[in-house]
Write a protein that holds these residues in place. Structure first.
Motif, PDB file in Angstrom:
ATOM      1  N   LEU A  17     -10.626   3.906  -6.024  1.00 37.26           N
ATOM      2  CA  LEU A  17      -9.168   3.918  -6.071  1.00 37.26           C
ATOM      3  C   LEU A  17      -8.620   2.492  -6.052  1.00 37.26           C
ATOM      4  O   LEU A  17      -7.763   2.136  -6.864  1.00 37.26           O
ATOM      5  CB  LEU A  17      -8.605   4.720  -4.895  1.00 37.26           C
ATOM      6  N   MET A  18      -9.122   1.678  -5.152  1.00 39.63           N
ATOM      7  CA  MET A  18      -8.669   0.279  -5.082  1.00 39.63           C
ATOM      8  C   MET A  18      -8.989  -0.454  -6.379  1.00 39.63           C
ATOM      9  O   MET A  18      -8.165  -1.234  -6.878  1.00 39.63           O
ATOM     10  CB  MET A  18      -9.308  -0.434  -3.883  1.00 39.63           C
ATOM     11  N   ALA A  19     -10.151  -0.218  -6.942  1.00 39.02           N
ATOM     12  CA  ALA A  19     -10.530  -0.870  -8.202  1.00 39.02           C
ATOM     13  C   ALA A  19      -9.590  -0.447  -9.332  1.00 39.02           C
ATOM     14  O   ALA A  19      -9.138  -1.289 -10.124  1.00 39.02           O
ATOM     15  CB  ALA A  19     -11.980  -0.545  -8.552  1.00 39.02           C
ATOM     16  N   ALA A  20      -9.285   0.843  -9.412  1.00 35.94           N
ATOM     17  CA  ALA A  20      -8.411   1.348 -10.483  1.00 35.94           C
ATOM     18  C   ALA A  20      -7.001   0.789 -10.350  1.00 35.94           C
ATOM     19  O   ALA A  20      -6.400   0.339 -11.341  1.00 35.94           O
ATOM     20  CB  ALA A  20      -8.371   2.879 -10.451  1.00 35.94           C
ATOM     21  N   LEU A  21      -6.465   0.805  -9.141  1.00 34.48           N
ATOM     22  CA  LEU A  21      -5.108   0.305  -8.941  1.00 34.48           C
ATOM     23  C   LEU A  21      -5.040  -1.211  -9.141  1.00 34.48           C
ATOM     24  O   LEU A  21      -4.052  -1.717  -9.681  1.00 34.48           O
ATOM     25  CB  LEU A  21      -4.598   0.690  -7.554  1.00 34.48           C
ATOM     26  N   SER A  22      -6.076  -1.918  -8.747  1.00 35.44           N
ATOM     27  CA  SER A  22      -6.109  -3.371  -8.949  1.00 35.44           C
ATOM     28  C   SER A  22      -6.245  -3.731 -10.423  1.00 35.44           C
ATOM     29  O   SER A  22      -5.646  -4.699 -10.888  1.00 35.44           O
ATOM     30  CB  SER A  22      -7.273  -3.989  -8.163  1.00 35.44           C
ATOM     31  N   ALA A  23      -7.022  -2.957 -11.161  1.00 34.06           N
ATOM     32  CA  ALA A  23      -7.234  -3.229 -12.588  1.00 34.06           C
ATOM     33  C   ALA A  23      -6.019  -2.862 -13.431  1.00 34.06           C
ATOM     34  O   ALA A  23      -5.836  -3.406 -14.516  1.00 34.06           O
ATOM     35  CB  ALA A  23      -8.463  -2.460 -13.084  1.00 34.06           C
ATOM     36  N   HIS A  24      -5.186  -1.939 -12.941  1.00 33.87           N
ATOM     37  CA  HIS A  24      -4.049  -1.437 -13.734  1.00 33.87           C
ATOM     38  C   HIS A  24      -2.774  -1.374 -12.892  1.00 33.87           C
ATOM     39  O   HIS A  24      -2.148  -0.314 -12.776  1.00 33.87           O
ATOM     40  CB  HIS A  24      -4.388  -0.047 -14.286  1.00 33.87           C
ATOM     41  N   PRO A  25      -2.336  -2.506 -12.325  1.00 37.19           N
ATOM     42  CA  PRO A  25      -1.183  -2.471 -11.417  1.00 37.19           C
ATOM     43  C   PRO A  25       0.146  -2.120 -12.084  1.00 37.19           C
ATOM     44  O   PRO A  25       1.086  -1.728 -11.398  1.00 37.19           O
ATOM     45  CB  PRO A  25      -1.153  -3.888 -10.841  1.00 37.19           C
ATOM     46  N   ASP A  26       0.236  -2.250 -13.395  1.00 37.38           N
ATOM     47  CA  ASP A  26       1.497  -1.990 -14.086  1.00 37.38           C
ATOM     48  C   ASP A  26       1.615  -0.571 -14.643  1.00 37.38           C
ATOM     49  O   ASP A  26       2.641  -0.238 -15.234  1.00 37.38           O
ATOM     50  CB  ASP A  26       1.685  -3.005 -15.226  1.00 37.38           C
ATOM     51  N   LEU A  27       0.596   0.245 -14.455  1.00 36.57           N
ATOM     52  CA  LEU A  27       0.667   1.624 -14.942  1.00 36.57           C
ATOM     53  C   LEU A  27       1.500   2.471 -13.982  1.00 36.57           C
ATOM     54  O   LEU A  27       1.675   2.128 -12.814  1.00 36.57           O
ATOM     55  CB  LEU A  27      -0.731   2.207 -15.104  1.00 36.57           C
ATOM     56  N   PRO A  28       2.026   3.591 -14.469  1.00 41.29           N
ATOM     57  CA  PRO A  28       2.851   4.464 -13.622  1.00 41.29           C
ATOM     58  C   PRO A  28       2.079   4.971 -12.401  1.00 41.29           C
ATOM     59  O   PRO A  28       0.866   5.177 -12.457  1.00 41.29           O
ATOM     60  CB  PRO A  28       3.203   5.634 -14.538  1.00 41.29           C
ATOM     61  N   THR A  29       2.802   5.178 -11.325  1.00 47.71           N
ATOM     62  CA  THR A  29       2.193   5.637 -10.082  1.00 47.71           C
ATOM     63  C   THR A  29       1.822   7.112 -10.179  1.00 47.71           C
ATOM     64  O   THR A  29       2.684   7.960 -10.407  1.00 47.71           O
ATOM     65  CB  THR A  29       3.176   5.463  -8.911  1.00 47.71           C
ATOM     66  N   PRO A  30       0.536   7.432 -10.008  1.00 49.83           N
ATOM     67  CA  PRO A  30       0.139   8.846  -9.994  1.00 49.83           C
ATOM     68  C   PRO A  30       0.251   9.418  -8.584  1.00 49.83           C
ATOM     69  O   PRO A  30       0.339   8.682  -7.601  1.00 49.83           O
ATOM     70  CB  PRO A  30      -1.331   8.794 -10.426  1.00 49.83           C
ATOM     71  N   ARG A  31       0.230  10.733  -8.497  1.00 45.20           N
ATOM     72  CA  ARG A  31       0.051  11.393  -7.207  1.00 45.20           C
ATOM     73  C   ARG A  31      -1.457  11.432  -7.014  1.00 45.20           C
ATOM     74  O   ARG A  31      -2.176  12.009  -7.838  1.00 45.20           O
ATOM     75  CB  ARG A  31       0.623  12.805  -7.238  1.00 45.20           C
ATOM     76  N   ILE A  32      -1.935  10.845  -5.945  1.00 40.70           N
ATOM     77  CA  ILE A  32      -3.377  10.679  -5.752  1.00 40.70           C
ATOM     78  C   ILE A  32      -3.865  11.584  -4.622  1.00 40.70           C
ATOM     79  O   ILE A  32      -3.305  11.595  -3.532  1.00 40.70           O
ATOM     80  CB  ILE A  32      -3.716   9.213  -5.419  1.00 40.70           C
ATOM     81  N   THR A  33      -4.906  12.348  -4.917  1.00 40.67           N
ATOM     82  CA  THR A  33      -5.574  13.146  -3.895  1.00 40.67           C
ATOM     83  C   THR A  33      -7.075  12.920  -4.036  1.00 40.67           C
ATOM     84  O   THR A  33      -7.553  12.413  -5.045  1.00 40.67           O
ATOM     85  CB  THR A  33      -5.270  14.656  -4.036  1.00 40.67           C
ATOM     86  N   SER A  34      -7.781  13.293  -3.006  1.00 38.78           N
ATOM     87  CA  SER A  34      -9.240  13.207  -3.039  1.00 38.78           C
ATOM     88  C   SER A  34      -9.786  14.564  -2.626  1.00 38.78           C
ATOM     89  O   SER A  34      -9.239  15.223  -1.734  1.00 38.78           O
ATOM     90  CB  SER A  34      -9.733  12.117  -2.085  1.00 38.78           C
ATOM     91  N   GLU A  35     -10.822  14.998  -3.306  1.00 44.01           N
ATOM     92  CA  GLU A  35     -11.435  16.288  -2.965  1.00 44.01           C
ATOM     93  C   GLU A  35     -12.931  16.226  -3.222  1.00 44.01           C
ATOM     94  O   GLU A  35     -13.407  15.384  -3.984  1.00 44.01           O
ATOM     95  CB  GLU A  35     -10.808  17.423  -3.762  1.00 44.01           C
TER      96      GLU A  35
END
Length: 135
Positions: A17-35
């Protein structure tokens, strides 16, 4: 099935999650869950292993556009996107792996009611084919 029910089981998902958000900080905010999801791995006894995965959901007016931006960011093939619906609700979903963690993208939307597909008014007293009757 083997699973890890401690916080340590989330470390890989949190890192992805941290890698994805760091790599794409300008993309729209998703609703994030983990399962927990079934992985392709098996433990020493041959049982399937459950791992923590990520789910990015998009629910707003721009849900499909937001979904598409993240699909492209994760380099998910468009042919791998599934479409499903129930009633007036529909969604697009795509599964991939990011930083070794299962990831699902889902864009939800409402199907529009279409006035032009409404059945025409039929006057039961008119023979078929005459003015006011069904043709």
């Amino acid at each position: 099935m083997t699973t890890n029910h401690t916080a340590s089981g989330l470390i890989n998902a949190a890192g992805a999650l941290m890698a994805a958000l760091s790599a794409h900080p300008d993309l729209p905010t998703p609703r994030i869950t983990s399962e927990e999801v079934v992985s392709a791995e098996r433990d020493a006894s041959g049982d399937l292993v459950l791992v923590w995965g990520l789910c990015f959901g998009f629910h707003r007016d721009n849900a499909l556009s937001d979904f598409e931006q993240w699909r492209q960011a994760f380099v998910v093939d468009p042919t791998a996107v599934d479409h499903d619906s129930t009633g007036h609700h529909a969604w697009l979903s795509a599964a991939t792996t990011y930083a070794g963690v299962p990831l699902t993208l889902t864009g939800y939307y409402t199907l529009a009611l279409r006035d032009h597909v409404r059945a025409p008014h039929v006057d039961p007293g008119m023979p078929v084919g005459e003015s006011g009757g069904a043709k």
